[in-house]
Motif scaffolding. Structure first.
Motif, PDB file in Angstrom:
ATOM      1  N   TRP A   1       0.827  -1.199   0.000  1.00  0.00           N
ATOM      2  CA  TRP A   1       0.000   0.000   0.000  1.00  0.00           C
ATOM      3  C   TRP A   1       0.864   1.253   0.000  1.00  0.00           C
ATOM      4  CZ3 TRP A   1      -3.003  -1.916   4.906  1.00  0.00           C
ATOM      5  CH2 TRP A   1      -3.805  -3.007   4.561  1.00  0.00           C
ATOM      6  N   CYS A   2       0.410   2.259  -0.731  1.00  0.00           N
ATOM      7  CA  CYS A   2       1.084   3.556  -0.739  1.00  0.00           C
ATOM      8  C   CYS A   2       0.213   4.661  -0.146  1.00  0.00           C
ATOM      9  CB  CYS A   2       1.496   3.936  -2.154  1.00  0.00           C
ATOM     10  SG  CYS A   2       2.721   2.826  -2.878  1.00  0.00           S
ATOM     11  N   GLY A   3      -1.094   4.473  -0.118  1.00  0.00           N
ATOM     12  CA  GLY A   3      -2.000   5.483   0.416  1.00  0.00           C
ATOM     13  C   GLY A   3      -3.319   4.870   0.815  1.00  0.00           C
ATOM     14  N   PRO A   4      -4.222   5.674   1.389  1.00  0.00           N
ATOM     15  CA  PRO A   4      -5.522   5.169   1.861  1.00  0.00           C
ATOM     16  C   PRO A   4      -6.338   4.490   0.766  1.00  0.00           C
ATOM     17  CG  PRO A   4      -5.111   7.385   2.696  1.00  0.00           C
ATOM     18  CD  PRO A   4      -4.038   7.101   1.692  1.00  0.00           C
ATOM     19  N   GLU A   5      -6.208   4.971  -0.464  1.00  0.00           N
ATOM     20  CA  GLU A   5      -6.984   4.367  -1.550  1.00  0.00           C
ATOM     21  C   GLU A   5      -6.553   2.923  -1.792  1.00  0.00           C
ATOM     22  OE1 GLU A   5      -3.305   6.176  -3.084  1.00  0.00           O
ATOM     23  OE2 GLU A   5      -4.943   6.871  -1.793  1.00  0.00           O
ATOM     24  N   ASP A   6      -5.264   2.625  -1.590  1.00  0.00           N
ATOM     25  CA  ASP A   6      -4.789   1.254  -1.738  1.00  0.00           C
ATOM     26  C   ASP A   6      -5.334   0.370  -0.623  1.00  0.00           C
ATOM     27  OD1 ASP A   6      -3.292   1.874  -3.983  1.00  0.00           O
ATOM     28  OD2 ASP A   6      -1.511   2.372  -2.818  1.00  0.00           O
ATOM     29  N   THR A   7      -5.368   0.921   0.590  1.00  0.00           N
ATOM     30  CA  THR A   7      -5.906   0.163   1.722  1.00  0.00           C
ATOM     31  C   THR A   7      -7.350  -0.223   1.463  1.00  0.00           C
ATOM     32  OG1 THR A   7      -4.484   1.472   3.184  1.00  0.00           O
ATOM     33  CG2 THR A   7      -6.226   0.183   4.223  1.00  0.00           C
ATOM     34  N   ALA A   8      -8.124   0.686   0.896  1.00  0.00           N
ATOM     35  CA  ALA A   8      -9.535   0.419   0.637  1.00  0.00           C
ATOM     36  C   ALA A   8      -9.740  -0.550  -0.519  1.00  0.00           C
ATOM     37  CB  ALA A   8     -10.260   1.734   0.353  1.00  0.00           C
ATOM     38  N   THR A   9      -8.868  -0.455  -1.531  1.00  0.00           N
ATOM     39  CA  THR A   9      -9.065  -1.226  -2.758  1.00  0.00           C
ATOM     40  C   THR A   9      -8.400  -2.592  -2.733  1.00  0.00           C
ATOM     41  OG1 THR A   9      -9.126   0.861  -3.984  1.00  0.00           O
ATOM     42  CG2 THR A   9      -8.824  -1.146  -5.269  1.00  0.00           C
ATOM     43  N   HIS A  10      -7.260  -2.690  -2.054  1.00  0.00           N
ATOM     44  CA  HIS A  10      -6.460  -3.913  -2.125  1.00  0.00           C
ATOM     45  C   HIS A  10      -6.245  -4.522  -0.739  1.00  0.00           C
ATOM     46  CE1 HIS A  10      -5.592  -2.940  -6.292  1.00  0.00           C
ATOM     47  NE2 HIS A  10      -5.190  -1.734  -5.925  1.00  0.00           N
ATOM     48  N   SER A  11      -7.339  -4.831  -0.042  1.00  0.00           N
ATOM     49  CA  SER A  11      -7.187  -5.402   1.289  1.00  0.00           C
ATOM     50  C   SER A  11      -8.132  -6.565   1.588  1.00  0.00           C
ATOM     51  CB  SER A  11      -7.377  -4.313   2.357  1.00  0.00           C
ATOM     52  OG  SER A  11      -8.682  -3.777   2.300  1.00  0.00           O
ATOM     53  N   ASP A  12      -9.305  -6.589   0.969  1.00  0.00           N
ATOM     54  CA  ASP A  12     -10.299  -7.609   1.317  1.00  0.00           C
ATOM     55  C   ASP A  12      -9.774  -9.026   1.123  1.00  0.00           C
ATOM     56  OD1 ASP A  12     -12.046  -5.640   1.991  1.00  0.00           O
ATOM     57  OD2 ASP A  12     -13.264  -5.776   0.167  1.00  0.00           O
ATOM     58  N   TRP A  13      -8.947  -9.221   0.103  1.00  0.00           N
ATOM     59  CA  TRP A  13      -8.444 -10.572  -0.184  1.00  0.00           C
ATOM     60  C   TRP A  13      -7.640 -11.151   0.976  1.00  0.00           C
ATOM     61  CZ3 TRP A  13      -3.197 -11.483  -0.118  1.00  0.00           C
ATOM     62  CH2 TRP A  13      -2.371 -10.368  -0.164  1.00  0.00           C
ATOM     63  N   ILE A  14      -7.024 -10.288   1.783  1.00  0.00           N
ATOM     64  CA  ILE A  14      -6.187 -10.773   2.890  1.00  0.00           C
ATOM     65  C   ILE A  14      -7.034 -11.521   3.918  1.00  0.00           C
ATOM     66  CG2 ILE A  14      -4.544 -10.093   4.696  1.00  0.00           C
ATOM     67  CD1 ILE A  14      -3.882  -7.630   3.024  1.00  0.00           C
ATOM     68  N   THR A  15      -8.271 -11.067   4.114  1.00  0.00           N
ATOM     69  CA  THR A  15      -9.151 -11.725   5.103  1.00  0.00           C
ATOM     70  C   THR A  15      -9.636 -13.078   4.605  1.00  0.00           C
ATOM     71  OG1 THR A  15     -11.168 -10.681   4.222  1.00  0.00           O
ATOM     72  CG2 THR A  15      -9.920  -9.460   5.886  1.00  0.00           C
ATOM     73  N   GLU A  16      -9.445 -13.370   3.324  1.00  0.00           N
ATOM     74  CA  GLU A  16      -9.910 -14.633   2.756  1.00  0.00           C
ATOM     75  C   GLU A  16      -8.806 -15.680   2.646  1.00  0.00           C
ATOM     76  OE1 GLU A  16     -11.377 -13.362  -0.989  1.00  0.00           O
ATOM     77  OE2 GLU A  16     -12.966 -12.090  -0.142  1.00  0.00           O
ATOM     78  N   LEU A  17      -7.625 -15.376   3.144  1.00  0.00           N
ATOM     79  CA  LEU A  17      -6.510 -16.315   3.028  1.00  0.00           C
ATOM     80  C   LEU A  17      -6.819 -17.612   3.772  1.00  0.00           C
ATOM     81  CD1 LEU A  17      -3.566 -13.805   3.483  1.00  0.00           C
ATOM     82  CD2 LEU A  17      -4.153 -15.061   1.404  1.00  0.00           C
ATOM     83  N   PRO A  18      -6.445 -18.759   3.212  1.00  0.00           N
ATOM     84  CA  PRO A  18      -6.822 -20.046   3.790  1.00  0.00           C
ATOM     85  C   PRO A  18      -5.895 -20.546   4.894  1.00  0.00           C
ATOM     86  CG  PRO A  18      -5.674 -20.399   1.727  1.00  0.00           C
ATOM     87  CD  PRO A  18      -5.799 -18.908   1.889  1.00  0.00           C
ATOM     88  N   VAL A  19      -4.854 -19.781   5.231  1.00  0.00           N
ATOM     89  CA  VAL A  19      -3.905 -20.201   6.268  1.00  0.00           C
ATOM     90  C   VAL A  19      -3.759 -19.072   7.290  1.00  0.00           C
ATOM     91  CG1 VAL A  19      -2.637 -21.708   4.682  1.00  0.00           C
ATOM     92  CG2 VAL A  19      -1.932 -19.317   4.965  1.00  0.00           C
TER      93      VAL A  19
END
Length: 370
Positions: free
Chosen positions: A140-158
């Motif tokens: 992430w470089c700014g707040p817009e990245d946090t909003a756009t590129h974060s949901d996938w992390i909560t779906e990690l299978p490990v």
């Protein structure tokens, strides 16, 4: 536009990682720089343990090689996504590697080069390589990245631990384990030190292109309130001198004008490289550090190497990596029942202030906790 040394190092690491082994001449050709520059870069990266050198060639270290899935009784495999393998994150990676080695685990490393849109694919590559748990520092470089590129992390299978990143409060990602530096406290340490030396409200010269920079900016505002200081002029926007010479010059001129007018006698500058270059430019403009301006750098990667050693805020980078790896190892070895019952953890580690000469406080070249 010429790449910075850090960007060149990351690209060099990426090329060697993809090939396994590469000749210096080939790397120079791919990077568009001289062989002498590549040899200098390779030497610096090898000293950090990020590359191996073998008679004119460069190899990816075997300890970072991509392993296969465990087959009964082998050590755990921990995947690590980092935005960079140089400057700040080199120490984070080193701390995680040290903790993993002590626990009998292995680290698999992937670098995103601050391209958050590629984070997910890089992480999927870690899983395919056998990672059983993940240390995730998104690019992430700014707040817009946090909003756009974060949901996938909560779906990690490990099991996963977030590194040096603060998600949106109350979001699903905020419920994940994480380990981070308290950059707001770091800003407070710097301002409190300068005020204690008799300076009025210090100025902030800072970038706005990383989570650390944004946290320092936020912490600066909070520190002003905590110390009862009046609000100064707006934050002076800092940019890398080699990438944006005009923007850097504007920042230097703004800081000079504030000092000459008597508006400020002290400043906090994020980051080390910008601070060193700022001191050099101010000297050319007739201002001396610390005689005319007391200055503190933020990051403490190379601050001690400046002509006038810079007092600097030092985030606990290696400890962040170490604590994150230990927490992930505990999640992986605690058993399913314990994992379900154990609350998530947000571990925050405090920076320290290393006092040197740039504030005129007689710090010399030694490091003193404040």
């Amino acid at each position: 536009m010429r790449a910075s040394a850090a960007q060149r190092h990351d690209r060099l690491l990426e090329l060697v990682r993809e090939r396994g082994t590469a000749r210096v001449a080939d790397l120079a050709d791919r990077l568009g720089v001289s062989a002498v520059t590549v040899r200098r870069d390779v030497e610096a990266l090898a000293e950090r343990g990020l590359l191996d050198r073998v008679h004119g060639s460069v190899s990816w270290p075997e300890r970072h090689a991509l392993p296969q899935k465990r087959a009964g009784g082998g050590g755990l495999v921990l995947g690590m996504l980092a935005p960079s393998a140089t400057y700040y994150f080199a120490e984070v990676i080193r701390g995680a590697s040290e903790a993993a080695e002590r626990a009998g685990a292995r680290i698999v490393l992937r670098i995103s080069d601050y391209r958050p849109a590629e984070d997910r694919a890089r992480t999927e590559g870690l899983l395919e390589a056998g990672a059983e748990g993940l240390l995730v520092a998104p690019g992430w470089c700014g707040p817009e990245d946090t909003a756009t590129h974060s949901d996938w992390i909560t779906e990690l299978p490990v099991p996963s631990v977030l590194l040096e990143r603060l998600p949106v409060p109350g979001s699903a990602l905020d419920e994940l384990d994480r380990v981070s530096s308290d950059h707001r406290h770091g800003a407070l340490l710097a301002l409190r030190h300068l005020v204690g030396l008799g300076h009025g409200t210090p100025l902030l010269v800072a970038r706005a292109d990383s989570p650390t920079a944004l946290a320092v900016r936020s912490g600066y505002g909070e520190a002003l309130g905590a110390l009862g200081l009046r609000a100064p002029a707006p934050v002076i926007d800092s940019v890398p001198a080699e990438q944006d010479p005009e923007g850097f010059e504007a920042a230097a001129q703004a800081l000079r004008a504030a000092v000459v007018s008597g508006e400020a006698t002290a400043a906090l500058v994020h980051n080390d490289v910008d601070a060193i270059q700022m001191v050099q430019r101010l000297a050319e403009l007739g201002l001396r550090v610390p005689e005319d301006l007391a200055l503190i750098a933020y990051d403490d990667e190379v601050a001690a190497l400046a002509g006038t050693p810079l007092t600097a805020v030092a985030p606990p980078k290696r400890h962040v990596g170490r604590q994150a790896a230990m927490l992930l190892f505990e999640r992986l070895t605690g058993g399913a029942a314990q994992a379900a019952d154990e609350p998530r953890r947000h571990v925050t580690l405090l920076p320290r202030l290393n006092v040197r000469s740039s504030c005129g406080a007689g710090g010399g070249s030694g490091d003193v906790q404040a």
